[in-house]
Motif scaffolding. Structure first.
Motif, PDB file in Angstrom:
ATOM      1  N   ALA A   1      43.408  38.900  45.989  1.00  0.00           N
ATOM      2  CA  ALA A   1      43.051  38.748  44.577  1.00  0.00           C
ATOM      3  C   ALA A   1      42.842  37.296  44.192  1.00  0.00           C
ATOM      4  N   LYS A   2      43.754  36.422  44.603  1.00  0.00           N
ATOM      5  CA  LYS A   2      43.693  35.042  44.138  1.00  0.00           C
ATOM      6  C   LYS A   2      42.785  34.145  44.985  1.00  0.00           C
ATOM      7  N   ARG A   3      42.838  34.315  46.276  1.00  0.00           N
ATOM      8  CA  ARG A   3      42.073  33.406  47.153  1.00  0.00           C
ATOM      9  C   ARG A   3      40.636  33.873  47.361  1.00  0.00           C
ATOM     10  N   ARG A   4      40.479  35.174  47.582  1.00  0.00           N
ATOM     11  CA  ARG A   4      39.153  35.691  47.946  1.00  0.00           C
ATOM     12  C   ARG A   4      38.439  36.403  46.801  1.00  0.00           C
ATOM     13  N   ASN A   5      39.139  36.601  45.679  1.00  0.00           N
ATOM     14  CA  ASN A   5      38.574  37.290  44.524  1.00  0.00           C
ATOM     15  C   ASN A   5      38.058  38.680  44.886  1.00  0.00           C
ATOM     16  N   GLN A   6      38.894  39.437  45.617  1.00  0.00           N
ATOM     17  CA  GLN A   6      38.561  40.797  46.032  1.00  0.00           C
ATOM     18  C   GLN A   6      39.569  41.768  45.428  1.00  0.00           C
ATOM     19  N   PRO A   7      39.213  43.048  45.333  1.00  0.00           N
ATOM     20  CA  PRO A   7      40.169  44.026  44.789  1.00  0.00           C
ATOM     21  C   PRO A   7      41.354  44.238  45.732  1.00  0.00           C
ATOM     22  N   PRO A   8      42.487  44.660  45.207  1.00  0.00           N
ATOM     23  CA  PRO A   8      43.679  44.844  46.036  1.00  0.00           C
ATOM     24  C   PRO A   8      43.566  46.071  46.947  1.00  0.00           C
ATOM     25  N   LEU A   9      44.289  46.030  48.071  1.00  0.00           N
ATOM     26  CA  LEU A   9      44.297  47.148  49.011  1.00  0.00           C
ATOM     27  C   LEU A   9      45.405  48.155  48.720  1.00  0.00           C
ATOM     28  N   PHE A  10      46.577  47.681  48.370  1.00  0.00           N
ATOM     29  CA  PHE A  10      47.759  48.518  48.273  1.00  0.00           C
ATOM     30  C   PHE A  10      48.119  48.876  46.835  1.00  0.00           C
ATOM     31  N   CYS A  11      47.138  48.936  45.975  1.00  0.00           N
ATOM     32  CA  CYS A  11      47.368  49.291  44.583  1.00  0.00           C
ATOM     33  C   CYS A  11      46.493  50.482  44.205  1.00  0.00           C
ATOM     34  N   VAL A  12      46.924  51.184  43.172  1.00  0.00           N
ATOM     35  CA  VAL A  12      46.202  52.347  42.671  1.00  0.00           C
ATOM     36  C   VAL A  12      45.607  51.996  41.311  1.00  0.00           C
ATOM     37  N   PRO A  13      44.297  52.246  41.099  1.00  0.00           N
ATOM     38  CA  PRO A  13      43.739  51.987  39.775  1.00  0.00           C
ATOM     39  C   PRO A  13      44.290  52.990  38.769  1.00  0.00           C
ATOM     40  N   VAL A  14      44.866  52.480  37.681  1.00  0.00           N
ATOM     41  CA  VAL A  14      45.519  53.355  36.707  1.00  0.00           C
ATOM     42  C   VAL A  14      44.737  53.406  35.406  1.00  0.00           C
ATOM     43  N   ILE A  15      44.361  52.249  34.885  1.00  0.00           N
ATOM     44  CA  ILE A  15      43.672  52.191  33.596  1.00  0.00           C
ATOM     45  C   ILE A  15      42.334  51.517  33.801  1.00  0.00           C
ATOM     46  N   GLU A  16      41.269  52.166  33.329  1.00  0.00           N
ATOM     47  CA  GLU A  16      39.930  51.569  33.356  1.00  0.00           C
ATOM     48  C   GLU A  16      39.458  51.398  31.910  1.00  0.00           C
ATOM     49  N   TYR A  17      39.005  50.204  31.601  1.00  0.00           N
ATOM     50  CA  TYR A  17      38.567  49.895  30.249  1.00  0.00           C
ATOM     51  C   TYR A  17      37.056  50.019  30.151  1.00  0.00           C
ATOM     52  N   ASP A  18      36.551  50.067  28.914  1.00  0.00           N
ATOM     53  CA  ASP A  18      35.120  50.253  28.689  1.00  0.00           C
ATOM     54  C   ASP A  18      34.283  49.070  29.164  1.00  0.00           C
ATOM     55  N   ASN A  19      34.851  47.868  29.152  1.00  0.00           N
ATOM     56  CA  ASN A  19      34.074  46.685  29.538  1.00  0.00           C
ATOM     57  C   ASN A  19      34.030  46.472  31.045  1.00  0.00           C
ATOM     58  N   GLY A  20      34.643  47.358  31.836  1.00  0.00           N
ATOM     59  CA  GLY A  20      34.613  47.227  33.286  1.00  0.00           C
ATOM     60  C   GLY A  20      35.893  46.675  33.875  1.00  0.00           C
ATOM     61  N   SER A  21      36.849  46.304  33.037  1.00  0.00           N
ATOM     62  CA  SER A  21      38.132  45.806  33.531  1.00  0.00           C
ATOM     63  C   SER A  21      38.994  46.983  33.976  1.00  0.00           C
ATOM     64  N   THR A  22      39.893  46.708  34.932  1.00  0.00           N
ATOM     65  CA  THR A  22      40.748  47.755  35.489  1.00  0.00           C
ATOM     66  C   THR A  22      42.147  47.209  35.712  1.00  0.00           C
ATOM     67  N   ASP A  23      43.150  48.062  35.508  1.00  0.00           N
ATOM     68  CA  ASP A  23      44.540  47.730  35.834  1.00  0.00           C
ATOM     69  C   ASP A  23      44.946  48.520  37.073  1.00  0.00           C
ATOM     70  N   TYR A  24      45.442  47.798  38.083  1.00  0.00           N
ATOM     71  CA  TYR A  24      45.924  48.412  39.322  1.00  0.00           C
ATOM     72  C   TYR A  24      47.437  48.254  39.367  1.00  0.00           C
ATOM     73  N   TYR A  25      48.136  49.287  39.823  1.00  0.00           N
ATOM     74  CA  TYR A  25      49.588  49.217  39.960  1.00  0.00           C
ATOM     75  C   TYR A  25      49.972  49.409  41.419  1.00  0.00           C
ATOM     76  N   GLY A  26      50.841  48.505  41.901  1.00  0.00           N
ATOM     77  CA  GLY A  26      51.345  48.567  43.261  1.00  0.00           C
ATOM     78  C   GLY A  26      52.850  48.743  43.259  1.00  0.00           C
ATOM     79  N   LEU A  27      53.468  48.435  44.373  1.00  0.00           N
ATOM     80  CA  LEU A  27      54.911  48.592  44.539  1.00  0.00           C
ATOM     81  C   LEU A  27      55.615  47.405  43.880  1.00  0.00           C
ATOM     82  N   PHE A  28      56.082  47.577  42.649  1.00  0.00           N
ATOM     83  CA  PHE A  28      56.806  46.578  41.840  1.00  0.00           C
ATOM     84  C   PHE A  28      55.905  45.472  41.279  1.00  0.00           C
TER      85      PHE A  28
END
Length: 106
Positions: A50-77
């Motif tokens: 996420a921080k270095r390569r600006n890529q989506p996370p591997l070990f998280c589940v997308p939970v909330i998707e917003y209308d503007n294209g933003s997404t919240d992913y939740y992982g382990l803690f």
């Protein structure tokens, strides 16, 4: 009289026997250490992506998707949120813990 004393003695013995054995304590500690270790590995991999390569996370589940294209992913803690800016056509990823608001960014 003896029956009351016998009942109290048995009750006291049951109370003493409720303690966790050293073997069980070691097993519980090992399980907690494994869970924390796996969580740290997942967090570090997703942090690098996420921080270095600006890529989506591997070990998280997308939970909330917003209308503007933003997404919240939740992982382990922890959580990762994708912030999409349609005007600049740019996507940024931020990380934090579950209960920390989006204002605090790692």
């Amino acid at each position: 009289m003896k029956s009351k004393q016998l009942k109290l003695a048995r009750k006291e013995e049951r109370r003493r026997n409720r303690t966790v054995s050293p073997k069980a304590r070691k097993a519980i500690a090992a399980m907690c250490a494994v869970i924390v270790g796996i969580s740290l590995i997942f967090f570090s991999v997703d942090f690098l992506r996420a921080k270095r390569r600006n890529q989506p996370p591997l070990f998280c589940v997308p939970v909330i998707e917003y209308d503007n294209g933003s997404t919240d992913y939740y992982g382990l803690f922890y959580k990762v949120w994708k912030d999409y800016d349609p005007f600049e056509n740019e996507t940024r990823y931020y990380m934090g813990f579950w209960f920390i608001p989006k204002v605090f960014k790692l």
